[in-house]
Every structure is written in structure tokens, then in C-alpha cells.
Design a protein around this motif. Structure first.
Motif, mmCIF file in Angstrom:
data_model
loop_
_atom_site.group_PDB
_atom_site.id
_atom_site.type_symbol
_atom_site.label_atom_id
_atom_site.label_comp_id
_atom_site.label_asym_id
_atom_site.label_seq_id
_atom_site.Cartn_x
_atom_site.Cartn_y
_atom_site.Cartn_z
ATOM 1 N N ARG A 190 87.321 33.893 13.030
ATOM 2 C CA ARG A 190 87.413 33.236 11.721
ATOM 3 C C ARG A 190 86.064 32.617 11.341
ATOM 4 O O ARG A 190 85.630 32.710 10.187
ATOM 5 C CB ARG A 190 88.527 32.182 11.762
ATOM 6 C CG ARG A 190 88.937 31.638 10.421
ATOM 7 C CD ARG A 190 90.144 30.726 10.538
ATOM 8 N NE ARG A 190 91.408 31.420 10.460
ATOM 9 C CZ ARG A 190 92.038 31.735 9.313
ATOM 10 N NH1 ARG A 190 91.504 31.414 8.154
ATOM 11 N NH2 ARG A 190 93.175 32.370 9.326
ATOM 12 N N GLN A 191 85.388 32.044 12.315
ATOM 13 C CA GLN A 191 84.080 31.445 12.023
ATOM 14 C C GLN A 191 83.056 32.507 11.632
ATOM 15 O O GLN A 191 82.247 32.307 10.729
ATOM 16 C CB GLN A 191 83.584 30.675 13.238
ATOM 17 C CG GLN A 191 84.275 29.340 13.426
ATOM 18 C CD GLN A 191 83.706 28.598 14.607
ATOM 19 O OE1 GLN A 191 83.783 29.075 15.737
ATOM 20 N NE2 GLN A 191 83.137 27.440 14.353
ATOM 21 N N MET A 192 83.104 33.642 12.330
ATOM 22 C CA MET A 192 82.158 34.717 11.996
ATOM 23 C C MET A 192 82.411 35.229 10.573
ATOM 24 O O MET A 192 81.473 35.457 9.805
ATOM 25 C CB MET A 192 82.298 35.875 12.995
ATOM 26 C CG MET A 192 81.801 35.562 14.387
ATOM 27 S SD MET A 192 80.039 35.188 14.421
ATOM 28 C CE MET A 192 80.043 33.597 15.188
ATOM 29 N N LEU A 193 83.691 35.412 10.225
ATOM 30 C CA LEU A 193 84.016 35.893 8.876
ATOM 31 C C LEU A 193 83.581 34.874 7.825
ATOM 32 O O LEU A 193 83.066 35.240 6.767
ATOM 33 C CB LEU A 193 85.512 36.186 8.768
ATOM 34 C CG LEU A 193 86.000 37.422 9.530
ATOM 35 C CD1 LEU A 193 87.520 37.471 9.551
ATOM 36 C CD2 LEU A 193 85.457 38.713 8.915
ATOM 37 N N THR A 233 93.288 30.861 22.654
ATOM 38 C CA THR A 233 92.490 30.319 23.770
ATOM 39 C C THR A 233 91.351 29.452 23.237
ATOM 40 O O THR A 233 90.960 28.488 23.874
ATOM 41 C CB THR A 233 91.915 31.438 24.658
ATOM 42 O OG1 THR A 233 90.908 32.153 23.928
ATOM 43 C CG2 THR A 233 92.972 32.398 25.141
ATOM 44 N N LEU A 234 90.827 29.795 22.067
ATOM 45 C CA LEU A 234 89.775 28.959 21.474
ATOM 46 C C LEU A 234 90.337 27.627 21.009
ATOM 47 O O LEU A 234 89.642 26.613 21.016
ATOM 48 C CB LEU A 234 89.108 29.697 20.307
ATOM 49 C CG LEU A 234 88.310 30.936 20.696
ATOM 50 C CD1 LEU A 234 87.853 31.688 19.453
ATOM 51 C CD2 LEU A 234 87.115 30.573 21.550
ATOM 52 N N ALA A 248 90.897 20.801 23.195
ATOM 53 C CA ALA A 248 91.927 20.527 22.188
ATOM 54 C C ALA A 248 92.162 19.041 21.977
ATOM 55 O O ALA A 248 92.482 18.616 20.877
ATOM 56 C CB ALA A 248 93.230 21.201 22.593
ATOM 57 N N LYS A 249 91.976 18.242 23.033
ATOM 58 C CA LYS A 249 92.276 16.804 22.906
ATOM 59 C C LYS A 249 91.372 16.146 21.876
ATOM 60 O O LYS A 249 90.151 16.240 21.954
ATOM 61 C CB LYS A 249 92.088 16.122 24.259
ATOM 62 C CG LYS A 249 93.321 16.226 25.123
ATOM 63 C CD LYS A 249 93.164 15.432 26.408
ATOM 64 C CE LYS A 249 94.300 15.801 27.350
ATOM 65 N NZ LYS A 249 94.005 15.487 28.727
ATOM 66 N N LEU A 254 90.512 22.319 15.449
ATOM 67 C CA LEU A 254 90.405 23.580 16.199
ATOM 68 C C LEU A 254 91.336 24.650 15.650
ATOM 69 O O LEU A 254 90.976 25.819 15.571
ATOM 70 C CB LEU A 254 90.701 23.342 17.677
ATOM 71 C CG LEU A 254 89.509 22.819 18.480
ATOM 72 C CD1 LEU A 254 89.949 22.410 19.874
ATOM 73 C CD2 LEU A 254 88.417 23.876 18.563
ATOM 74 N N ARG A 255 92.543 24.237 15.279
ATOM 75 C CA ARG A 255 93.489 25.216 14.748
ATOM 76 C C ARG A 255 92.924 25.851 13.477
ATOM 77 O O ARG A 255 92.906 27.070 13.336
ATOM 78 C CB ARG A 255 94.840 24.560 14.460
ATOM 79 C CG ARG A 255 95.842 25.554 13.934
ATOM 80 C CD ARG A 255 97.191 24.921 13.645
ATOM 81 N NE ARG A 255 97.946 25.815 12.804
ATOM 82 C CZ ARG A 255 98.602 26.894 13.220
ATOM 83 N NH1 ARG A 255 98.601 27.208 14.499
ATOM 84 N NH2 ARG A 255 99.245 27.674 12.380
ATOM 85 N N ASP A 256 92.429 25.024 12.569
ATOM 86 C CA ASP A 256 91.899 25.555 11.315
ATOM 87 C C ASP A 256 90.691 26.458 11.548
ATOM 88 O O ASP A 256 90.483 27.443 10.854
ATOM 89 C CB ASP A 256 91.475 24.401 10.389
ATOM 90 C CG ASP A 256 92.678 23.614 9.930
ATOM 91 O OD1 ASP A 256 93.779 24.161 10.010
ATOM 92 O OD2 ASP A 256 92.507 22.456 9.531
ATOM 93 N N ARG A 257 89.890 26.101 12.536
ATOM 94 C CA ARG A 257 88.660 26.876 12.751
ATOM 95 C C ARG A 257 88.919 28.215 13.409
ATOM 96 O O ARG A 257 88.166 29.160 13.232
ATOM 97 C CB ARG A 257 87.688 26.069 13.617
ATOM 98 C CG ARG A 257 86.948 25.003 12.826
ATOM 99 C CD ARG A 257 86.254 24.017 13.730
ATOM 100 N NE ARG A 257 85.336 24.662 14.665
ATOM 101 C CZ ARG A 257 84.877 24.076 15.774
ATOM 102 N NH1 ARG A 257 85.256 22.856 16.071
ATOM 103 N NH2 ARG A 257 84.045 24.711 16.564
#
Ligand SMILES: [Zn+2]
Length: 462
Positions: free
Chosen positions: A326-329, A362-363, A368-369, A374-377
Motif C-alpha cells: 500500500r505504501q509503494m502504491l 504481518t506488517l 503494533a503496540k 499500522l492498519r491504515d498503512r
């Protein structure tokens, strides 16, 4: 229901679903109608009033193929990284390191590829082509072997079968390969140029309709930096420029590969910088994996118009890292999805699609804490996976304007999936009966048993 297209214009009515962007799925709310010309081009798509449009077409004598209630017409899958030359050992070898003396390349890839010649390659390549088509892949960026005669057998087999559309590379490599399966620099360049010219001629001879993407086209294919001298890379860059040819290779796949390539090319800050210096990052080109990028390396790929193939299945084994798709796109890099057979164990893009979703999780697990973003990214849904497997792949290969979705002017490369069977359970009158549920079931549990028909350029091939 007759799924074979008639001669001339025809139309398909039913759930015609595509994912032209991340987070966007069309065609789930009501039936659509797609009209296909006799030359295999999508003439029009009716997203509203489809039934009325179908009736008036039928009144004027056009055949309308009506899909079943639980059927979905989906764009054909686009596999952006697959080694057809490694089909014979698909499903094994992935527990080995990539580079060791008894590793994946030395023990499996090199022996399997070097065993292919004009007599033996046809059988392997016909099996690869059957498996791809049977699993709904209608376009692929394919690796042959370093042998010219064997790689030409792939071209012949695709022309004979009518698909999948293939960008195909004869592999180039002139060092750090086993004796008997390594080229001289001069021979590699000569064979590569011969392959480029002959493959282009094979496609020209087909007389495809104007504006159609090719059925077969060559790709300049340096194996990866460790097996190529600077002289070979420079020569391949010149051939790509001379023949305006697509380029593919592997980039930043595993830590052992990166350490070796940086020791061989110490003057460059990254793999991408080396490929760029030799003229091998061009528009369009594609690098597989890209999971261990240096700072600024993604931007360098973007600047040169080079796409990435995300190969999550093999990345779990060899790369031990996941591409932040998602970040690359969002950065603007084009990212397609690949099976990476035989580094990946399945020829089915549905398996890669699922693994892309899992890799994105996994990303999210990482750090995560306390990090709510992180979910959005990183999150990829299964329908995002459908986008990666179709339109994003077409974009990555430079065919985004003619393949990947159902829009007027594109080619009709499509698959009819049935959301029903022993692997996709549906209970009439029960819950989870909405079209979006049925599509989700297909994407998570479907396989080749759910495919009813595959079309390339309007012609049925399965
Ligand atoms: Zn590969």
C-alpha cells in the motif's frame, strides 16, 4: 448456459465484477452487461439498466450470454513474475536458502532449467501454460531459461494455445553459474537479440487487431546482479534501448543475495542504482521482490518508471520480509502480483492474492503496540488483492489502458467463476448470500474447480 462466444458481437449479462483501484469494487450491487466486438474489444459496459440493454441487443440479433446467479465474470489474472522453466520442481526446494551450494538455485533451479532444450522444453512449457490458463491467468511476465532454443519453445506453445498473453524472457547470465549452464558475454548478448527479434516476429505474424496488446513479446531478462558482469548488463541495457524492449529482473530479494551483489558492484549505493547505471531501469520495466530496499531505492525505481512484482508466497520463504504494498502504491510505484513459481509453490494467482493479504497482516503485527496507523498503512483486503491481481498487474506491465478491468476500449480478457462447489459452500436461504459474500468466499476458498470459462481477446481458451 452456453459460454462459448459466437462469431461477431456478443454480450455477457450478470455479476460483472472488477477492482480498478485499491478499495474500489464495481459490479456487486446489480447485474451489468458487457458488449464484446467480433475483434475481442469491449465495446460498452452497462452498469445500470443492464437487463433492458440486453433485451434490446437480443431484439437486434446479438447473442447475450447470461451468467448464473452465483457466477461472477472477473478480469483475467495477470501474473507479474513466473518461471515457466522451473515448473518441473514446483512445490519443492523452498526450505533451502537461495544462494548456498546446496540451495534453491544450485540444487533445483539451475539443474531444472539446464535440462530444457528444443526436445524437452515443449512438454514443460505446455504444462505451465495449461496450469496458468486453468487457474485464470490470462497474462504473464514469464521467465524462460538461458537457452535460446528452449525459450523459443515457450513462444511456440503460447501461439499454439492462444494464451496466456506473455512477456517472455530468455535469461541472461555470464558468471557464478554452474559449468555447462553459463553463457559467455558475447553469446548471451547474441542469443538475447535473436530471441527479441524472433519473438517480435512471432507476434507480428499473428496479425492481431490494431491496439491489441501482444500475445507474445520479448523481455530482456538479466537473472540478477550476482550472475551478470558489468559488460553483460551494459550490453543488455543497449539492447533494451535499441529494440524498445521490456526489462525484468530480481531486485533486493534476500539478505544473502544483497550481500553478494553489493560485494560485486561496490560502486553503487543499491541494486537499483546499478541497474539504472546500465540502462536497465526503463519505462516499462519490472523488478521482482524489492523487499530489502535501501533508503531512496523505491524513489529511484519510480523515477525510472520501473514497476515491482510482489511475490508474497516466495517472500515468506526466501526474503523473510514483506513488501509494504500500500505504501509503494501511494508513493506512485506500480506494483503487480506474482506467483514466482517455483520460488512460490502454486501457479494459482488466487493463492498469491491470499498470501498478499496475509503478508500485509504481518506488517501490521510489527510494532503494533501503540501504533494506531499500522492498519491504515498496510492493510490489504481480499478485494485489494483482486485489484493487485488484475488492474495493478496490467499497470505494472504497461498494459493498464487495454487490460485489467471492464471498460470500453479494453480487450475482453475475462474469467467466469462459479461461487459454488465442494470448496465454496453456499446454502440457499442462509446467511452470507450477498454477492459481496459470495465473491469473498471465492477469493478465499476458490480454486480452478470454480472456473467455468476463460476468454482472451474475446476468444474462449478454457
Ligand atoms: Zn523469480
Amino acid at each position: 448456459m452456453a459460454l462459448s462466444p459466437p462469431a461477431g458481437t456478443y454480450a455477457v449479462l450478470g455479476h460483472i465484477v472488477d477492482a480498478p483501484q485499491l478499495d474500489v469494487v464495481r459490479g456487486l450491487d446489480e447485474p451489468s452487461l458487457v458488449v464484446v466486438s467480433g475483434s475481442g474489444e469491449i465495446e460498452s459496459v452497462h452498469r445500470a439498466g443492464a437487463a433492458d440493454a440486453a433485451a434490446s441487443l437480443e431484439a437486434s440479433g446479438v447473442t447475450v450470454i447470461r451468467l448464473g446467479q452465483r457466477d461472477f465474470l472477473v478480469p483475467g489474472f495477470i501474473d507479474c513474475h513466473v518461471h515457466a522453466s522451473q515448473w518441473a520442481y514446483m512445490g519443492t526446494g523452498i526450505d533451502r536458502p537461495l544462494m548456498a551450494d546446496d540451495g534453491f538455485l544450485a540444487k533445483y533451479a539451475f539443474p531444472a532449467e539446464s535440462a530444457l532444450n528444443a526436445q524437452t522444453a515443449g512438454e514443460v512449457y505446455r504444462a505451465a501454460i495449461d496450469d496458468m490458463l486453468r487457474n485464470g491467468t490470462t497474462t504473464a511476465l514469464v521467465w524462460g531459461s538461458a537457452r535460446l532454443d528452449a525459450s523459443e519453445e515457450y513462444v511456440k506453445a503460447v501461439v499454439e494455445r492462444g494464451g496466456p498473453r506473455s512477456l517472455i524472457g530468455k535469461v541472461s547470465m555470464d558468471r557464478h553459474c554452474p559449468e555447462g549452464y553459463v553463457e559467455t558475454t558475447a553469446q548471451s548478448l547474441a542469443d538475447t537479440e535473436a530471441f527479441v527479434l524472433r519473438t517480435k516476429a512471432a507476434n507480428d505474424a499473428l496479425g492481431l487487431p490494431a491496439g491489441s496488446p501482444p500475445l507474445v513479446a520479448p523481455a530482456i531478462t538479466p537473472r540478477f546482479l550476482p550472475t551478470c558482469t558489468a559488460e553483460l548488463l551494459r550490453g543488455l541495457g543497449a539492447l533494451a534501448e535499441k529494440h524498445d524492449c521490456f526489462v525484468q529482473s530480481h531486485l533486493s530479494e534476500s539478505c544473502d543475495e544483497l550481500a553478494f551483489s553489493s560485494s560485486l558492484f561496490p560502486g553503487f549505493r543499491s541494486d537499483a542504482a546499478a541497474f539504472a547505471a546500465f540502462g536497465l531501469l526503463r519505462r516499462p520495466s519490472l523488478m521482482a521482490h524489492c523487499v530489502h530496499l535501501q533508503p531512496g531505492e523505491a524513489e529511484l525505481l519510480l523515477q525510472h518508471g520501473c514497476a515491482m512484482a510482489h511475490c508474497p508466497t516466495s517472500n515468506f520463504f526466501f526474503a523473510k520480509e514483506a513488501l509494504p504494498v500500500r505504501q509503494m502504491l501511494q508513493l506512485g510505484v506500480k506494483v503487480g502480483l506474482g506467483t514466482d513459481v517455483a520460488g512460490g509453490y502454486s501457479p494459482a494467482m488466487l493463492v498469491s492474492l491470499r498470501h498478499a493479504v496475509l503478508a500485509s497482516k504481518t506488517l501490521q503485527f510489527r510494532r503494533a503496540k501503540g501504533c494506531a496507523t499500522l492498519r491504515d498503512r498496510h492493510n490489504l483486503s481480499h478485494t485489494d488483492g483482486l485489484h493487485l491481481a488484475t488492474q495493478a498487474g496490467a499497470d505494472a506491465l504497461g498494459f493498464g489502458g487495454s487490460l485489467g478491468s471492464f471498460d470500453a476500449g479494453k480487450r475482453f480478457d475475462a474469467v467466469v467463476w462459479a461461487a459454488e462447489g465442494p470448496n465454496v459452500r453456499c446454502y440457499r436461504g442462509g446467511v452470507a448470500e450477498e454477492p459481496s459474500d459470495l465473491l469473498h468466499k471465492l477469493l478465499t476458498n476458490g480454486d480452478d474447480r470454480n472456473i467455468k470459462a476463460v476468454y482472451i481477446g474475446g476468444r474462449r481458451v478454457v
